[in-house]
Design a protein around this motif. Structure first.
Motif, PDB file in Angstrom:
ATOM      1  N   ARG A   1       0.837  -1.205   0.000  1.00  0.00           N
ATOM      2  CA  ARG A   1       0.000   0.000   0.000  1.00  0.00           C
ATOM      3  C   ARG A   1       0.872   1.255   0.000  1.00  0.00           C
ATOM      4  O   ARG A   1       0.618   2.201  -0.754  1.00  0.00           O
ATOM      5  CB  ARG A   1      -0.924  -0.026   1.213  1.00  0.00           C
ATOM      6  CG  ARG A   1      -2.146   0.897   1.104  1.00  0.00           C
ATOM      7  CD  ARG A   1      -1.900   2.280   1.654  1.00  0.00           C
ATOM      8  NE  ARG A   1      -2.990   3.185   1.358  1.00  0.00           N
ATOM      9  CZ  ARG A   1      -3.012   4.457   1.741  1.00  0.00           C
ATOM     10  NH1 ARG A   1      -2.008   4.973   2.424  1.00  0.00           N
ATOM     11  NH2 ARG A   1      -4.020   5.232   1.411  1.00  0.00           N
ATOM     12  N   ALA A   2       1.891   1.304   0.844  1.00  0.00           N
ATOM     13  CA  ALA A   2       2.788   2.462   0.889  1.00  0.00           C
ATOM     14  C   ALA A   2       3.537   2.619  -0.430  1.00  0.00           C
ATOM     15  O   ALA A   2       3.741   3.743  -0.911  1.00  0.00           O
ATOM     16  CB  ALA A   2       3.763   2.326   2.056  1.00  0.00           C
ATOM     17  N   ARG A   3       3.957   1.516  -1.023  1.00  0.00           N
ATOM     18  CA  ARG A   3       4.652   1.584  -2.312  1.00  0.00           C
ATOM     19  C   ARG A   3       3.741   2.149  -3.392  1.00  0.00           C
ATOM     20  O   ARG A   3       4.179   2.929  -4.256  1.00  0.00           O
ATOM     21  CB  ARG A   3       5.164   0.202  -2.718  1.00  0.00           C
ATOM     22  CG  ARG A   3       6.298  -0.322  -1.854  1.00  0.00           C
ATOM     23  CD  ARG A   3       6.990  -1.498  -2.520  1.00  0.00           C
ATOM     24  NE  ARG A   3       6.107  -2.645  -2.662  1.00  0.00           N
ATOM     25  CZ  ARG A   3       6.007  -3.627  -1.763  1.00  0.00           C
ATOM     26  NH1 ARG A   3       6.726  -3.580  -0.648  1.00  0.00           N
ATOM     27  NH2 ARG A   3       5.204  -4.656  -1.969  1.00  0.00           N
ATOM     28  N   ALA A   4       2.476   1.771  -3.345  1.00  0.00           N
ATOM     29  CA  ALA A   4       1.535   2.268  -4.351  1.00  0.00           C
ATOM     30  C   ALA A   4       1.318   3.773  -4.210  1.00  0.00           C
ATOM     31  O   ALA A   4       1.287   4.499  -5.209  1.00  0.00           O
ATOM     32  CB  ALA A   4       0.208   1.531  -4.236  1.00  0.00           C
ATOM     33  N   VAL A   5       1.166   4.239  -2.987  1.00  0.00           N
ATOM     34  CA  VAL A   5       0.965   5.674  -2.774  1.00  0.00           C
ATOM     35  C   VAL A   5       2.173   6.449  -3.273  1.00  0.00           C
ATOM     36  O   VAL A   5       2.038   7.473  -3.956  1.00  0.00           O
ATOM     37  CB  VAL A   5       0.694   5.966  -1.281  1.00  0.00           C
ATOM     38  CG1 VAL A   5       0.692   7.468  -1.028  1.00  0.00           C
ATOM     39  CG2 VAL A   5      -0.636   5.348  -0.859  1.00  0.00           C
ATOM     40  N   GLU A   6       3.365   5.979  -2.936  1.00  0.00           N
ATOM     41  CA  GLU A   6       4.580   6.657  -3.386  1.00  0.00           C
ATOM     42  C   GLU A   6       4.652   6.696  -4.905  1.00  0.00           C
ATOM     43  O   GLU A   6       4.934   7.749  -5.507  1.00  0.00           O
ATOM     44  CB  GLU A   6       5.809   5.943  -2.816  1.00  0.00           C
ATOM     45  CG  GLU A   6       7.122   6.580  -3.241  1.00  0.00           C
ATOM     46  CD  GLU A   6       8.334   5.809  -2.737  1.00  0.00           C
ATOM     47  OE1 GLU A   6       9.470   6.273  -2.994  1.00  0.00           O
ATOM     48  OE2 GLU A   6       8.154   4.740  -2.122  1.00  0.00           O
ATOM     49  N   ALA A   7       4.412   5.562  -5.548  1.00  0.00           N
ATOM     50  CA  ALA A   7       4.490   5.500  -7.001  1.00  0.00           C
ATOM     51  C   ALA A   7       3.416   6.351  -7.660  1.00  0.00           C
ATOM     52  O   ALA A   7       3.654   7.032  -8.656  1.00  0.00           O
ATOM     53  CB  ALA A   7       4.361   4.054  -7.468  1.00  0.00           C
ATOM     54  N   LEU A   8       2.222   6.342  -7.096  1.00  0.00           N
ATOM     55  CA  LEU A   8       1.113   7.083  -7.680  1.00  0.00           C
ATOM     56  C   LEU A   8       1.366   8.586  -7.618  1.00  0.00           C
ATOM     57  O   LEU A   8       1.088   9.316  -8.582  1.00  0.00           O
ATOM     58  CB  LEU A   8      -0.165   6.719  -6.943  1.00  0.00           C
ATOM     59  CG  LEU A   8      -1.491   7.039  -7.599  1.00  0.00           C
ATOM     60  CD1 LEU A   8      -2.560   6.098  -7.096  1.00  0.00           C
ATOM     61  CD2 LEU A   8      -1.899   8.469  -7.323  1.00  0.00           C
ATOM     62  N   LEU A   9       1.887   9.065  -6.505  1.00  0.00           N
ATOM     63  CA  LEU A   9       2.115  10.503  -6.362  1.00  0.00           C
ATOM     64  C   LEU A   9       3.334  10.983  -7.114  1.00  0.00           C
ATOM     65  O   LEU A   9       3.507  12.179  -7.318  1.00  0.00           O
ATOM     66  CB  LEU A   9       2.212  10.855  -4.870  1.00  0.00           C
ATOM     67  CG  LEU A   9       0.947  10.582  -4.056  1.00  0.00           C
ATOM     68  CD1 LEU A   9       1.136  11.020  -2.623  1.00  0.00           C
ATOM     69  CD2 LEU A   9      -0.270  11.277  -4.676  1.00  0.00           C
ATOM     70  N   ARG A  10       4.176  10.056  -7.556  1.00  0.00           N
ATOM     71  CA  ARG A  10       5.325  10.430  -8.396  1.00  0.00           C
ATOM     72  C   ARG A  10       4.978  10.445  -9.875  1.00  0.00           C
ATOM     73  O   ARG A  10       5.674  11.040 -10.682  1.00  0.00           O
ATOM     74  CB  ARG A  10       6.467   9.449  -8.184  1.00  0.00           C
ATOM     75  CG  ARG A  10       7.246   9.661  -6.890  1.00  0.00           C
ATOM     76  CD  ARG A  10       8.416   8.690  -6.860  1.00  0.00           C
ATOM     77  NE  ARG A  10       9.252   8.900  -5.677  1.00  0.00           N
ATOM     78  CZ  ARG A  10      10.342   8.194  -5.424  1.00  0.00           C
ATOM     79  NH1 ARG A  10      10.720   7.229  -6.269  1.00  0.00           N
ATOM     80  NH2 ARG A  10      11.062   8.431  -4.341  1.00  0.00           N
ATOM     81  N   ALA A  11       3.887   9.753 -10.221  1.00  0.00           N
ATOM     82  CA  ALA A  11       3.529   9.586 -11.644  1.00  0.00           C
ATOM     83  C   ALA A  11       3.164  10.927 -12.296  1.00  0.00           C
ATOM     84  O   ALA A  11       2.647  11.816 -11.650  1.00  0.00           O
ATOM     85  CB  ALA A  11       2.369   8.615 -11.751  1.00  0.00           C
TER      86      ALA A  11
END
Length: 242
Positions: free
Chosen positions: A232-242
């Protein structure tokens, strides 16, 4: 005992020399595990990837047994998303959260329908980050911790709701919440009213902060290690960097 259903593959692990134990989140039977004979072989390994949509047939001598699955692929998403890091991470978060939080063999048709829709949208529609945030909100509701975003907790007003109380999970209007703004969580408008165009990144970030707070506060304490899946944390990080 046997049944047929459609399901999203959420986990798969090798079992013995050639089989695999999989968990699927199904429309009518909830999160369900079973053995796939030959599931670790060359033909089935590419099929049994998290996020795959499968037609499944489960059978066992007794209902309480783990049972065996026969599976046929309907569609796969992981390979399609390999070039989209954020969407692939969101897929990992969705499957990990379902695996960690949903009770076994307990049907949740509404969440299944939302999960299937999100699966189809990932990497394909420009609003998929908003759909993912709304999916986390729906997950909280399915687990009995839904947020009340319809009216202001203090005044009953239905307009200009811009915050959520971290204690009650209820919306708060701009006027009523102004004195305590630093203690309240931002409520992005799209979580209440939907959206016609993809919300800006700042609103997506606020939505994930909101759902993340309640996932941590209400759901994580009951999980192993009292923590949400790292996906979940990895997804949030990746999503906000996209």
């Amino acid at each position: 005992m046997d049944w047929r259903d459609e399901g999203i593959l959420i986990t798969a692990r090798r079992h013995g020399e050639s089989s695999a134990i999989i968990e699927v989140f199904t429309a009518g039977h909830g999160r369900h595990a079973g053995v796939v004979r030959g599931g670790a072989g060359r033909r089935m390994t590419p099929v049994l990837q998290p996020g795959a949509l499968l037609a499944v047939e489960w059978s066992a001598r007794l209902e309480e047994h783990i049972g065996a699955f026969r599976v046929d692929p309907v569609s796969t998403r992981a390979a399609v998303l390999m070039g989209d890091r954020a969407a692939l991470a969101a897929l990992g978060a969705m499957t990990a959260l379902i695996a960690a939080t949903m009770p076994e063999r307990d049907s949740h048709p509404d969440l299944y329908a939302r999960s299937r829709d999100l699966l189809a949208a990932l990497g394909s529609t420009p609003d998929w980050p908003a759909r993912y945030a709304a999916w986390e909100l729906a997950l909280l509701a399915e687990l009995g911790f839904g947020l009340d975003l319809a009216t202001c907790a203090a005044t009953g007003a239905r307009e200009d709701l811009v915050w959520v109380s971290p204690k009650s999970g209820r919306a708060v209007s701009r006027t009523a919440g102004a004195p305590w703004a630093e203690r309240l969580l931002a409520l992005p408008a799209f979580l209440r009213a939907g959206w016609e165009v993809p919300p800006p990144r700042a609103e997506i970030a606020a939505a994930l902060a909101l759902t993340g707070y309640f996932l941590e506060a209400r759901i994580a304490p009951g999980l192993p290690r009292e923590a949400l899946p790292a996906a979940r944390a990895r997804a949030v990080e990746a999503l906000l960097r996209a």
